[in-house]
Design a protein around this motif. Structure first.
Motif, PDB file in Angstrom:
ATOM      1  N   LYS A  37      48.186  31.608  68.041  1.00 31.78           N
ATOM      2  CA  LYS A  37      47.473  32.426  67.068  1.00 31.78           C
ATOM      3  C   LYS A  37      48.320  32.522  65.806  1.00 31.78           C
ATOM      4  N   SER A  38      47.699  32.264  64.649  1.00 29.13           N
ATOM      5  CA  SER A  38      48.472  32.211  63.419  1.00 29.13           C
ATOM      6  C   SER A  38      47.680  32.791  62.256  1.00 29.13           C
ATOM      7  N   TYR A  39      48.421  33.165  61.213  1.00 27.03           N
ATOM      8  CA  TYR A  39      47.871  33.625  59.942  1.00 27.03           C
ATOM      9  C   TYR A  39      48.448  32.760  58.828  1.00 27.03           C
ATOM     10  N   THR A  40      47.817  32.792  57.664  1.00 25.12           N
ATOM     11  CA  THR A  40      48.320  32.042  56.528  1.00 25.12           C
ATOM     12  C   THR A  40      49.481  32.777  55.875  1.00 25.12           C
ATOM     13  N   ARG A  41      50.186  32.083  54.991  1.00 24.62           N
ATOM     14  CA  ARG A  41      51.295  32.692  54.269  1.00 24.62           C
ATOM     15  C   ARG A  41      50.803  33.816  53.360  1.00 24.62           C
TER      16      ARG A  41
ATOM     17  N   PRO B 262      52.254  36.254  65.457  1.00 22.04           N
ATOM     18  CA  PRO B 262      52.625  37.505  66.143  1.00 22.04           C
ATOM     19  C   PRO B 262      52.892  37.328  67.623  1.00 22.04           C
ATOM     20  N   ASN B 263      52.278  36.330  68.255  1.00 21.12           N
ATOM     21  CA  ASN B 263      52.484  36.092  69.685  1.00 21.12           C
ATOM     22  C   ASN B 263      53.452  34.946  69.941  1.00 21.12           C
ATOM     23  N   SER B 264      54.181  34.545  68.907  1.00 15.69           N
ATOM     24  CA  SER B 264      55.151  33.468  68.978  1.00 15.69           C
ATOM     25  C   SER B 264      54.468  32.123  69.212  1.00 15.69           C
ATOM     26  N   PHE B 265      55.265  31.091  69.529  1.00 21.25           N
ATOM     27  CA  PHE B 265      54.757  29.734  69.640  1.00 21.25           C
ATOM     28  C   PHE B 265      55.733  28.929  70.481  1.00 21.25           C
ATOM     29  N   HIS B 266      55.332  27.719  70.836  1.00 17.47           N
ATOM     30  CA  HIS B 266      56.205  26.861  71.629  1.00 17.47           C
ATOM     31  C   HIS B 266      57.273  26.258  70.720  1.00 17.47           C
TER      32      HIS B 266
ATOM     33  N   GLN C 117      48.171  35.793  53.979  1.00 15.62           N
ATOM     34  CA  GLN C 117      47.822  36.942  54.819  1.00 15.62           C
ATOM     35  C   GLN C 117      49.057  37.678  55.315  1.00 15.62           C
ATOM     36  N   ARG C 118      50.052  36.941  55.794  1.00 11.64           N
ATOM     37  CA  ARG C 118      51.280  37.535  56.321  1.00 11.64           C
ATOM     38  C   ARG C 118      52.478  36.879  55.622  1.00 11.64           C
ATOM     39  N   PRO C 119      52.887  37.396  54.463  1.00  9.07           N
ATOM     40  CA  PRO C 119      53.947  36.733  53.684  1.00  9.07           C
ATOM     41  C   PRO C 119      55.230  36.586  54.483  1.00  9.07           C
ATOM     42  N   PRO C 120      55.720  35.370  54.632  1.00 10.57           N
ATOM     43  CA  PRO C 120      56.966  35.166  55.379  1.00 10.57           C
ATOM     44  C   PRO C 120      58.196  35.306  54.479  1.00 10.57           C
ATOM     45  N   ARG C 121      59.320  35.468  55.115  1.00 11.36           N
ATOM     46  CA  ARG C 121      60.603  35.501  54.407  1.00 11.36           C
ATOM     47  C   ARG C 121      61.326  34.204  54.714  1.00 11.36           C
ATOM     48  N   TYR C 122      61.836  33.550  53.687  1.00 13.26           N
ATOM     49  CA  TYR C 122      62.498  32.256  53.832  1.00 13.26           C
ATOM     50  C   TYR C 122      64.009  32.454  53.891  1.00 13.26           C
ATOM     51  N   PHE C 123      64.676  31.573  54.644  1.00 13.27           N
ATOM     52  CA  PHE C 123      66.112  31.702  54.857  1.00 13.27           C
ATOM     53  C   PHE C 123      66.793  30.344  54.709  1.00 13.27           C
ATOM     54  N   LEU C 124      68.020  30.397  54.237  1.00 11.86           N
ATOM     55  CA  LEU C 124      68.920  29.247  54.237  1.00 11.86           C
ATOM     56  C   LEU C 124      69.720  29.264  55.532  1.00 11.86           C
ATOM     57  N   ILE C 125      69.927  28.102  56.119  1.00 13.79           N
ATOM     58  CA  ILE C 125      70.653  28.007  57.380  1.00 13.79           C
ATOM     59  C   ILE C 125      71.741  26.935  57.265  1.00 13.79           C
ATOM     60  N   ASP C 126      72.504  26.792  58.322  1.00 14.07           N
ATOM     61  CA  ASP C 126      73.514  25.747  58.485  1.00 14.07           C
ATOM     62  C   ASP C 126      74.579  25.813  57.391  1.00 14.07           C
ATOM     63  N   PHE C 127      75.586  26.636  57.630  1.00 13.23           N
ATOM     64  CA  PHE C 127      76.676  26.802  56.681  1.00 13.23           C
ATOM     65  C   PHE C 127      77.931  26.059  57.140  1.00 13.23           C
ATOM     66  N   GLY C 128      77.736  24.964  57.869  1.00 16.39           N
ATOM     67  CA  GLY C 128      78.873  24.187  58.342  1.00 16.39           C
ATOM     68  C   GLY C 128      79.641  23.504  57.231  1.00 16.39           C
ATOM     69  N   LEU C 129      78.964  23.174  56.118  1.00 12.79           N
ATOM     70  CA  LEU C 129      79.626  22.541  54.979  1.00 12.79           C
ATOM     71  C   LEU C 129      79.936  23.535  53.865  1.00 12.79           C
ATOM     72  N   SER C 130      79.523  24.783  54.003  1.00 12.61           N
ATOM     73  CA  SER C 130      79.706  25.774  52.945  1.00 12.61           C
ATOM     74  C   SER C 130      81.186  26.145  52.814  1.00 12.61           C
ATOM     75  N   ARG C 131      81.578  26.457  51.582  1.00 15.33           N
ATOM     76  CA  ARG C 131      82.973  26.809  51.304  1.00 15.33           C
ATOM     77  C   ARG C 131      83.033  27.928  50.264  1.00 15.33           C
TER      78      ARG C 131
END
Length: 469
Positions: A297-301, A278-282, A303-317
């Protein structure tokens, strides 16, 4: 029996000179061994101390030689990650040492463009300010104490962290190459359009903006700052089920739009850390706070369910379905083990959607099945996804249904069980087990779902795979 002393006995008597020499040598060796053990113990202890303390080994060596020894393997890992060409890593480290801030060529490029980036509304870290005087040089203090000595070797050379000057949010900037700039912008903005942004299966990273830096003729893609999907590490089987479910949904969403990712490996999967941190990180030392003074400061997955993302579409077509099954020439991404890419670059054209299935299956195999015990329930599906014959691999829709079916057989006890690595230390095993029991008891008392799936409104949603044994 002859009891007379032999001539060799006098050589090893306590009063003989040779005995004293051997004893002194053994004593010196023992002292060195004890000193080595003490150094290892202190170094391990330092990892648990406040992060602004210097590493103890740095005091016994010159600062430049210690930094070079620590830097070369890190530079080597980064180059191996983003390039298959061989390089003289020592020369690259010496190039970084020649710069007052130990910045490599990519960092110096970002530093030269700092003013143009600031004019666009984004501020780089003080390390990349053109007139920056690096901390600690005046008093010759260890560089590990200061934030502006933290290099971005963990990232790609074309990516850097920044802060929005409008709202203070932390973002990532990606320098788009001219070769793939048009297609990557078009595909990335398509996923962030109003039509697809609110789709719950859309796990493509949202775009803040695409800005053109006219002063330096560069196009920069601005996205929220994320973390690698496996940082921090997974703790339970339920957390792995939540991760795999979301990534399969994301790839299914892309394939439904007739877009192949073509590089959906672990390097291109991230998680949204806004809930867990919640307070970000370096951005470089991700276990530390944003100001680099303490642990984040951190929580486990769970406790605070994260959302996962796909990145880098430089090769996508995009492939027009009206033209039938797509065939395209091989473009190797981060995973070089694709069967249809053997003999690259002389391999025949392939179906990129089938290659995406292999990428995802090999990710589950290498990062979970081969790394942890207890994933026998996933081996059959992953074996089909990684089939040598691409035509025998199931489409992503079948993968999604089969994964939902096999994960629904897992009991709540299994989903809450701790992940045990195949190479875990038996010394720390009981300690981790006690911590896991303590956390799990809290989850049960607070009715926290065993499979932490985030809701669209940011709240965790239940999962239908929680079945009581």
């Amino acid at each position: 029996m002859n009891m007379e002393p032999r001539a060799s006995d006098s050589a090893i008597s306590p009063s003989s000179p040779s005995f004293r020499v051997r004893y002194e040598r053994l004593a010196i060796g023992a002292r060195w061994h004890m000193r080595s053990l003490a150094v290892v113990f202190v170094d391990l202890l330092w990892r648990r101390l406040p992060p602004f303390l210097p590493p103890p080994l740095a005091r016994s060596r010159s600062r430049d030689s210690y930094y070079t020894m620590a830097l070369v393997p890190k530079v080597e890992r980064r180059v191996h990650r983003f390039s298959s060409e061989s390089m003289d890593f020592s020369a690259l480290a010496n190039e970084m040492l020649a710069d007052p801030g130990y910045r490599d060529s990519a960092e110096r490029d970002w530093a030269r463009n700092q003013k143009a980036i600031a004019a666009a509304g984004y501020m780089l870290r003080p390390r990349y300010h053109e007139d920056r005087t690096f901390s600690g040089r005046r008093w010759k203090l260890p560089r590990s104490w200061f934030e502006d000595w933290q290099t971005h070797y963990v990232m790609s050379p074309i990516v850097i962290d920044a802060t929005s000057m409008v709202d203070g949010k932390q973002v990532m900037l990606k320098d788009l190459s001219e070769a793939s700039e048009a297609e990557e912008i078009e595909i990335t903005q398509l996923f962030s359009s109003e039509e697809h942004r609110r789709n719950p299966k859309n796990h493509c990273i949202p775009v803040i903006e695409v800005t053109r830096l006219e002063d330096i003729s560069k196009t920069v893609l601005v996205v929220p700052r994320m973390r690698p999907y496996n940082n921090p590490r997974f703790r339970t089987f339920g957390e792995v089920v939540a991760f795999a479910t979301q990534i399969i949904e994301g790839l299914e969403f892309m394939h439904a739009l007739h877009i192949a990712h073509r590089d959906c490996t672990g390097q291109n999967i991230v998680l949204d850390p806004s809930g867990m941190y919640p307070n970000s990180f370096h951005p470089v030392k991700m276990n530390r706070s944003k100001n680099f003074l303490w642990f984040a400061k951190s929580y486990t997955r769970t406790q605070r369910p994260p959302r996962y993302f796909l990145i880098d579409f430089g090769l996508s077509r995009y492939y027009d379905p009206a033209r039938g099954a797509p065939l395209d020439h091989a473009i190797r991404g981060g995973d070089k083990s694709v069967p249809e890419f053997r003999g690259y670059p002389d391999c025949p054209p392939h179906n990129p959607f089938q290659t995406d299935i292999y990428y995802l299956g090999n990710l589950l195999r290498t990062d979970f099945i081969q790394k942890y015990v207890g994933f026998e329930w996933l081996e059959a599906l992953v074996g089909d996804m990684c089939h040598e014959d691409p035509s025998m691999r199931p489409p992503i829709g079948v993968v999604a249904s089969q994964f939902a079916e096999v994960s629904s057989t897992l009991t709540t006890w299994k989903l809450r069980s701790r992940l045990v690595g195949r190479k875990d230390s038996f010394i720390f095993g009981p300690y981790r087990w006690i911590r896991h029991v303590y956390r799990t008891t809290g989850y049960i008392l607070t009715r926290t779902p065993a499979v932490p799936m985030p809701r669209d409104d940011g709240q965790p949603r239940d999962h239908n795979t929680s079945k009581v044994e």
